[in-house]
Design an enzyme around this catalytic site. Structure first.
Site, PDB file in Angstrom:
ATOM      1  N   ASP A   1     -37.691  27.497  37.835  1.00 57.58           N
ATOM      2  CA  ASP A   1     -38.139  26.405  37.107  1.00 57.58           C
ATOM      3  C   ASP A   1     -39.245  26.991  36.169  1.00 57.58           C
ATOM      4  O   ASP A   1     -40.119  27.415  36.761  1.00 57.58           O
ATOM      5  CB  ASP A   1     -38.629  25.411  37.937  1.00 57.58           C
TER       6      ASP A   1
ATOM      7  N   THR B   1     -27.523  25.807  31.515  1.00 55.53           N
ATOM      8  CA  THR B   1     -26.530  24.607  31.885  1.00 55.53           C
ATOM      9  C   THR B   1     -26.804  23.797  30.578  1.00 55.53           C
ATOM     10  O   THR B   1     -25.732  22.757  30.580  1.00 55.53           O
ATOM     11  CB  THR B   1     -27.304  23.792  33.013  1.00 55.53           C
ATOM     12  N   GLY B   2     -27.590  24.053  29.600  1.00 58.59           N
ATOM     13  CA  GLY B   2     -27.356  23.149  28.368  1.00 58.59           C
ATOM     14  C   GLY B   2     -26.513  23.593  27.323  1.00 58.59           C
ATOM     15  O   GLY B   2     -25.466  24.611  27.733  1.00 58.59           O
TER      16      GLY B   2
ATOM     17  N   TYR C   1     -42.696  16.152  21.461  1.00 59.60           N
ATOM     18  CA  TYR C   1     -41.543  17.143  21.535  1.00 59.60           C
ATOM     19  C   TYR C   1     -41.900  18.128  20.376  1.00 59.60           C
ATOM     20  O   TYR C   1     -42.018  19.300  20.659  1.00 59.60           O
ATOM     21  CB  TYR C   1     -40.208  16.738  21.341  1.00 59.60           C
TER      22      TYR C   1
ATOM     23  N   ALA D   1     -34.609  26.775  27.738  1.00 59.35           N
ATOM     24  CA  ALA D   1     -34.892  25.541  28.486  1.00 59.35           C
ATOM     25  C   ALA D   1     -36.137  24.766  27.984  1.00 59.35           C
ATOM     26  O   ALA D   1     -37.021  25.274  27.285  1.00 59.35           O
ATOM     27  CB  ALA D   1     -35.626  26.010  29.915  1.00 59.35           C
ATOM     28  N   ALA D   2     -35.950  23.463  27.792  1.00 59.95           N
ATOM     29  CA  ALA D   2     -37.038  22.639  27.125  1.00 59.95           C
ATOM     30  C   ALA D   2     -36.416  21.125  27.728  1.00 59.95           C
ATOM     31  O   ALA D   2     -35.215  20.818  27.878  1.00 59.95           O
ATOM     32  CB  ALA D   2     -36.922  22.511  25.747  1.00 59.95           C
TER      33      ALA D   2
ATOM     34  N   SER E   1     -35.751  18.488  25.743  1.00 58.34           N
ATOM     35  CA  SER E   1     -35.407  18.867  24.284  1.00 58.34           C
ATOM     36  C   SER E   1     -34.897  17.417  23.770  1.00 58.34           C
ATOM     37  O   SER E   1     -34.516  17.275  22.397  1.00 58.34           O
ATOM     38  CB  SER E   1     -34.012  19.601  24.291  1.00 58.34           C
TER      39      SER E   1
ATOM     40  N   GLU F   1     -37.721  20.282  14.150  1.00 56.26           N
ATOM     41  CA  GLU F   1     -38.520  19.296  14.600  1.00 56.26           C
ATOM     42  C   GLU F   1     -40.084  19.816  14.210  1.00 56.26           C
ATOM     43  O   GLU F   1     -41.081  18.690  14.074  1.00 56.26           O
ATOM     44  CB  GLU F   1     -38.578  18.745  15.754  1.00 56.26           C
TER      45      GLU F   1
HETATM   46  P1  NAP Z   1     -30.232  20.849  26.211  1.00 58.82           P
HETATM   47  O1  NAP Z   1     -28.654  20.857  26.227  1.00 58.82           O
HETATM   48  O2  NAP Z   1     -31.083  19.734  26.263  1.00 58.82           O
HETATM   49  O3  NAP Z   1     -30.704  21.858  27.326  1.00 58.82           O
HETATM   50  C1  NAP Z   1     -31.667  22.160  27.928  1.00 58.82           C
HETATM   51  C2  NAP Z   1     -32.019  23.063  29.078  1.00 58.82           C
HETATM   52  O4  NAP Z   1     -33.147  23.164  29.729  1.00 58.82           O
HETATM   53  C3  NAP Z   1     -30.971  22.528  30.265  1.00 58.82           C
HETATM   54  O5  NAP Z   1     -30.269  23.754  30.781  1.00 58.82           O
HETATM   55  C4  NAP Z   1     -31.901  22.076  31.344  1.00 58.82           C
HETATM   56  O6  NAP Z   1     -31.741  22.081  32.588  1.00 58.82           O
HETATM   57  C5  NAP Z   1     -33.146  23.125  30.980  1.00 58.82           C
HETATM   58  N1  NAP Z   1     -34.247  22.624  31.525  1.00 58.82           N
HETATM   59  C6  NAP Z   1     -35.092  21.554  31.201  1.00 58.82           C
HETATM   60  N2  NAP Z   1     -36.139  21.444  32.044  1.00 58.82           N
HETATM   61  C7  NAP Z   1     -36.383  22.683  32.702  1.00 58.82           C
HETATM   62  C8  NAP Z   1     -37.065  23.242  33.471  1.00 58.82           C
HETATM   63  N3  NAP Z   1     -38.355  22.593  33.939  1.00 58.82           N
HETATM   64  N4  NAP Z   1     -36.979  24.506  34.150  1.00 58.82           N
HETATM   65  C9  NAP Z   1     -35.797  24.918  33.797  1.00 58.82           C
HETATM   66  N5  NAP Z   1     -34.939  24.614  33.036  1.00 58.82           N
HETATM   67  C10 NAP Z   1     -35.157  23.354  32.330  1.00 58.82           C
HETATM   68  O7  NAP Z   1     -30.675  21.645  24.800  1.00 58.82           O
HETATM   69  P2  NAP Z   1     -29.960  22.519  23.699  1.00 58.82           P
HETATM   70  O8  NAP Z   1     -29.333  21.380  22.971  1.00 58.82           O
HETATM   71  O9  NAP Z   1     -28.905  23.691  24.409  1.00 58.82           O
HETATM   72  O10 NAP Z   1     -30.930  23.401  23.232  1.00 58.82           O
HETATM   73  C11 NAP Z   1     -31.509  24.500  23.650  1.00 58.82           C
HETATM   74  C12 NAP Z   1     -32.888  24.864  23.267  1.00 58.82           C
HETATM   75  O11 NAP Z   1     -32.891  24.975  22.006  1.00 58.82           O
HETATM   76  C13 NAP Z   1     -33.943  23.855  23.738  1.00 58.82           C
HETATM   77  O12 NAP Z   1     -35.147  24.532  23.869  1.00 58.82           O
HETATM   78  C14 NAP Z   1     -33.987  23.056  22.466  1.00 58.82           C
HETATM   79  O13 NAP Z   1     -35.340  22.380  22.297  1.00 58.82           O
HETATM   80  C15 NAP Z   1     -33.905  24.029  21.490  1.00 58.82           C
HETATM   81  N6  NAP Z   1     -33.344  23.393  20.136  1.00 58.82           N
HETATM   82  C16 NAP Z   1     -32.066  22.786  20.054  1.00 58.82           C
HETATM   83  C17 NAP Z   1     -31.575  22.304  19.046  1.00 58.82           C
HETATM   84  C18 NAP Z   1     -30.417  21.664  18.767  1.00 58.82           C
HETATM   85  O14 NAP Z   1     -30.154  21.158  17.624  1.00 58.82           O
HETATM   86  N7  NAP Z   1     -29.499  21.869  19.845  1.00 58.82           N
HETATM   87  C19 NAP Z   1     -32.411  22.780  17.474  1.00 58.82           C
HETATM   88  C20 NAP Z   1     -33.444  23.613  17.740  1.00 58.82           C
HETATM   89  C21 NAP Z   1     -34.111  23.624  18.749  1.00 58.82           C
HETATM   90  P3  NAP Z   1     -30.848  20.727  33.491  1.00 58.82           P
HETATM   91  O15 NAP Z   1     -29.509  20.955  33.060  1.00 58.82           O
HETATM   92  O16 NAP Z   1     -31.140  21.025  34.886  1.00 58.82           O
HETATM   93  O17 NAP Z   1     -31.498  19.330  32.729  1.00 58.82           O
HETATM   94  O1  G4F Z   2     -29.452  13.555  17.463  1.00 59.52           O
HETATM   95  P1  G4F Z   2     -30.908  13.182  17.521  1.00 59.52           P
HETATM   96  O2  G4F Z   2     -31.634  12.710  18.799  1.00 59.52           O
HETATM   97  O3  G4F Z   2     -31.465  14.705  17.131  1.00 59.52           O
HETATM   98  P2  G4F Z   2     -33.086  15.097  16.649  1.00 59.52           P
HETATM   99  O4  G4F Z   2     -34.170  14.269  16.999  1.00 59.52           O
HETATM  100  O5  G4F Z   2     -33.053  15.432  15.406  1.00 59.52           O
HETATM  101  O6  G4F Z   2     -33.466  16.329  17.538  1.00 59.52           O
HETATM  102  C1  G4F Z   2     -32.419  17.335  18.016  1.00 59.52           C
HETATM  103  O7  G4F Z   2     -32.653  18.399  16.852  1.00 59.52           O
HETATM  104  C2  G4F Z   2     -33.864  19.139  16.878  1.00 59.52           C
HETATM  105  C3  G4F Z   2     -33.713  20.028  15.845  1.00 59.52           C
HETATM  106  O8  G4F Z   2     -34.333  19.665  14.525  1.00 59.52           O
HETATM  107  C4  G4F Z   2     -34.078  19.698  18.221  1.00 59.52           C
HETATM  108  F1  G4F Z   2     -35.160  20.419  18.303  1.00 59.52           F
HETATM  109  C5  G4F Z   2     -34.086  18.427  19.134  1.00 59.52           C
HETATM  110  O9  G4F Z   2     -34.334  19.215  20.634  1.00 59.52           O
HETATM  111  C6  G4F Z   2     -32.791  17.908  19.270  1.00 59.52           C
HETATM  112  O10 G4F Z   2     -31.672  18.699  19.642  1.00 59.52           O
HETATM  113  O11 G4F Z   2     -31.437  12.432  16.507  1.00 59.52           O
HETATM  114  C7  G4F Z   2     -30.931  12.464  15.083  1.00 59.52           C
HETATM  115  C8  G4F Z   2     -31.326  11.307  14.248  1.00 59.52           C
HETATM  116  C9  G4F Z   2     -32.725  10.849  14.104  1.00 59.52           C
HETATM  117  O12 G4F Z   2     -33.301  10.856  12.957  1.00 59.52           O
HETATM  118  C10 G4F Z   2     -32.642   9.574  14.983  1.00 59.52           C
HETATM  119  O13 G4F Z   2     -33.737   8.840  14.720  1.00 59.52           O
HETATM  120  O14 G4F Z   2     -30.558  10.528  14.519  1.00 59.52           O
HETATM  121  C11 G4F Z   2     -31.548   9.133  14.304  1.00 59.52           C
HETATM  122  N1  G4F Z   2     -30.671   8.025  15.211  1.00 59.52           N
HETATM  123  C12 G4F Z   2     -30.230   6.928  14.871  1.00 59.52           C
HETATM  124  N2  G4F Z   2     -29.962   6.101  15.895  1.00 59.52           N
HETATM  125  C13 G4F Z   2     -30.518   8.319  16.674  1.00 59.52           C
HETATM  126  C14 G4F Z   2     -29.914   7.161  17.145  1.00 59.52           C
HETATM  127  N3  G4F Z   2     -30.741   9.132  17.445  1.00 59.52           N
HETATM  128  C15 G4F Z   2     -30.351   9.052  18.906  1.00 59.52           C
HETATM  129  N4  G4F Z   2     -30.479  10.088  19.823  1.00 59.52           N
HETATM  130  N5  G4F Z   2     -29.603   7.824  19.256  1.00 59.52           N
HETATM  131  C16 G4F Z   2     -29.620   7.017  18.397  1.00 59.52           C
HETATM  132  O15 G4F Z   2     -29.104   5.853  18.705  1.00 59.52           O
END
Ligand code: NAP
Ligand code: G4F
Length: 334
Positions: A56, A10-11, A147, A79-80, A82, A125
């Protein structure tokens, strides 16, 4: 027909990965956790081509049953919990889901069918207070949030099960990747959605935290292609996916407002509530290994990504406004 199970379907990434695998002819199962609301906004359009299964990451028995029922060839663990700031307020839950959840899933796979190919969604991260610039697969880790610490556990347990039990388990160390499907609490989407609302006259201020942090931002659909490629290799390895460019939060904000013809300085307020207890100051990835071995390349530039997201949010806000007007008209309010 190959079968894949996606947790976190769903993410943002789960929805793009489901699309990709369906398009490649897979039978795709998506794990969804029980909720009193409907979390299927990002996957609704996939209809019956996506098979939803209830479970879950907190419940190992549910995971085992799902693996038994679906008999997947590949499992993608996306899933995470996140969202980084939430990991300080819900540190235990973050560890349960984002760290131990990986072990629960690996145990379930190992018990049912250890031949399954496994992808773990690891993250830049984990580099945190980065020890080298740029960061690659050999860079030492130094996570800066609960995290990041939880993800580091997930990374090492994946490596450990590969080495202990010979499982085909890969860890993809992905740098930030964004899209119009990004959650609205993350920086990029928070900004582009606010820009669209400001243009529509619905808000006149945007409160943000640290504008000086730097990130390597790519386009999410490119990154799910990389996940799939990792599981098609002859042997399981870990890979960094990144654009190799870094930009500050301020630059993202400046350019997003500029796309709409606005000056961010007229709207953005720095609010200490959004500043984190510990920050990851600089991320920039070296994805040379993925480019060479997987033939993977990012296709969308920083400027294009901003345009895609601002335009999508402008269209979304217009749609939301139109439906609000329609509801109000039906009620005879306007
Ligand atoms: P996201 O949009 O926050 O999606 C997280 C997903 O995890 C959602 O489907 C959520 O379900 C599910 N989830 C949370 N807790 C759960 C549980 N207890 N059991 C089963 N499902 C659960 O994250 P994303 O941006 O798509 O990222 C996907 C993955 O890549 C994550 O693990 C994230 O940490 C990692 N990641 C993301 C980035 C990035 O920049 N996007 C970068 C590096 C790594 P609900 O809809 O029910 O909440
Ligand atoms: O968009 P962010 O919340 O992403 P962040 O912390 O980089 O994490 C994301 O990327 C990771 C990969 O490196 C994933 F693993 C993680 O699950 C997630 O998807 O924040 C980006 C930057 C940070 O430095 C934060 O301090 O933006 C800065 N920021 C400044 N003002 C803010 C804000 N972030 C958020 N969310 N909200 C603010 O108002």
């Amino acid at each position: 027909m190959k079968r894949a199970l996606i947790t976190g379907v769903t993410g943002q990434d789960g929805s793009y990965l489901a699309e990709l695998l369906i398009q490649k002819g897979y039978r795709v199962y998506g794990l969804i956790r029980r909720s009193s609301t409907v979390p299927t906004e990002r996957i609704y359009h996939l209809g019956d081509s996506l098979n939803l299964v209830s479970g879950d990451l907190l419940d190992e028995k549910s995971l085992r049953q799902i693996i038994e029922e679906c008999q997947p060839d590949e499992v993608y663990n996306l899933a995470a919990q996140s969202f980084v700031p939430e990991s300080w307020t819900q540190s235990i839950l973050t560890g349960e889901i984002t760290a131990l959840g990986v072990t629960r899933l690996l145990n379930a796979i190992r018990d049912v069918n250890p031949q399954v190919r496994f992808y773990q969604a690891s993250t830049s991260e984990m580099f945190g207070k980065a020890q080298t610039v740029p960061q690659d697969e050999k860079t030492p880790f130094y996570p800066r949030s609960p995290y990041g610490v939880s993800k580091l556990y997930g990374h090492w347990i994946t490596v450990n099960y590969r080495e202990s039990y010979g499982m085909f388990a890969c860890s993809g160390i992905l740098f930030n990747h964004e899209s119009p499907r990004r959650g609205r609490e993350f920086l990029t989407r928070k900004v582009t959605y606010a820009v669209a609302r400001i243009v529509a006259g619905l808000q006149n201020e945007l409160r943000l935290g640290n504008l000086d942090a730097q990130r390597d931002w790519g386009y999410a659909p490119d990154y799910v292609e990389g996940m799939w490629r990792m599981l098609q290799q002859e042997s399981p390895e870990d890979y960094v996916l990144a654009t190799g460019e870094t930009h500050s939060v301020r630059e993202w904000v400046d350019k997003s407002f500029a796309v709409a013809g606005l000056d961010y300085k007229d709207y953005v307020v720095v609010d200490p509530r959004f500043v984190r207890p510990a920050e990851v100051d600089l991320l920039i990835g070296d994805s040379g290994k993925a480019r060479k071995q997987l033939g993977w390349n990012p296709t969308v530039t920083f400027d294009e990504l901003i345009e895609i997201m601002v335009e999508a949010d402008e269209a979304l806000v217009q749609e939301q406004e139109a439906s609000q007007h329609a509801i109000a008209a039906l009620r005879g309010i306007r």
